[in-house]
Design a protein around this motif. Structure first.
Motif, PDB file in Angstrom:
ATOM      1  N   ASN A  31       0.817  -1.215   0.000  1.00  0.00           N
ATOM      2  CA  ASN A  31       0.000   0.000   0.000  1.00  0.00           C
ATOM      3  C   ASN A  31       0.850   1.265   0.000  1.00  0.00           C
ATOM      4  OD1 ASN A  31      -2.519  -1.188  -0.147  1.00  0.00           O
ATOM      5  ND2 ASN A  31      -2.804  -1.288   2.067  1.00  0.00           N
ATOM      6  N   THR A  76      -1.690  -3.992  -7.570  1.00  0.00           N
ATOM      7  CA  THR A  76      -2.147  -3.838  -6.189  1.00  0.00           C
ATOM      8  C   THR A  76      -3.167  -4.911  -5.828  1.00  0.00           C
ATOM      9  OG1 THR A  76      -1.766  -1.447  -6.251  1.00  0.00           O
ATOM     10  CG2 THR A  76      -3.233  -2.271  -4.542  1.00  0.00           C
ATOM     11  N   LEU A 152      -7.659  -0.263   1.342  1.00  0.00           N
ATOM     12  CA  LEU A 152      -8.063  -0.646  -0.010  1.00  0.00           C
ATOM     13  C   LEU A 152      -9.569  -0.784  -0.167  1.00  0.00           C
ATOM     14  CD1 LEU A 152      -5.446  -3.193  -1.409  1.00  0.00           C
ATOM     15  CD2 LEU A 152      -5.890  -0.843  -2.136  1.00  0.00           C
TER      16      LEU A 152
END
Length: 212
Positions: A31, A76, A152
């Motif tokens: 992250n 990601t 997220l």
């Protein structure tokens, strides 16, 4: 030079500063890549304005930025999603996407037209990834951590609003340039609003993130 010109770069810069201040909360470690993503995005948006002023065309820059951004989000979610079969799908699709995007950039829509086919393909799959990730952490997860405390989680919602909100406008951008040029500036407010929402949700996400 108007406030409207600098609005989005300012929002990105504020988001970058907030993430830098709270970088210790950006866990897992992947992250923290959002800091680099925001640095790149800030310089792209700033450079795009200069290209418009001095050359009248910033489309080539956005074509490259689009590939970078979508690939970044694919990576990601590849790291964040736990199901191995879905990870494999992401990996294979990411490779196919890059091949398609480069081919489209060189041979079909080329550098000086907005690569709407690349954007459409990339954003549809990215939206599915966001939905699956939300399903995984809200429905499938046995983790007792509240999803609202997951960075997220908020980013996924922001991406959904950003990419699905932009899709009708950006997928038809070349047609608008050719036939309704005056509408392009008016409709660009859509991109500003949904992009701003994405960055605001990033700020909310890092502030709500539970430190591990």
């Amino acid at each position: 030079m108007t406030l409207k010109t600098y609005f989005l770069p300012t929002v990105i810069l504020i988001t970058l500063i907030v993430l830098l201040i709270n970088r210790h909360k950006l866990t897992p470690s992947y992250n923290k890549n959002f800091i680099a993503y925001l640095v790149v995005t800030f310089f792209v948006e700033t450079t795009a304005h200069l290209l418009t002023v001095y050359y009248g065309n910033n489309i080539p820059l956005y074509n490259f930025q689009m590939i970078f951004e979508i690939s970044f989000f694919y990576y990601t979610f590849y790291k964040a999603i736990s199901k191995s079969s879905v990870k494999q799908i992401i990996l294979y699709f990411s490779i196919a996407f890059l091949v398609f995007a480069i081919g489209n950039l060189i041979f079909y829509q080329t550098l000086y037209d907005f690569n709407s086919y690349t954007y459409t393909l990339g954003s549809i799959f990215l939206s599915f990834l966001c939905l699956y990730f939300l399903f995984e952490i809200v429905i499938l997860s046995t983790n007792i951590i509240n999803p609202f405390q997951n960075f997220l989680f908020w980013v996924s919602i922001g991406i959904l609003f950003c990419y699905l909100g932009n899709l009708p406008y950006l997928s038809s951008l070349n047609v608008l340039f050719q036939n309704h040029d005056s509408m392009v500036t008016s409709l660009s407010i859509i991109s500003k609003v949904v992009n701003t929402l994405l960055f605001v949700l990033m700020i909310i996400g890092v502030l709500c993130q539970k430190k591990k």
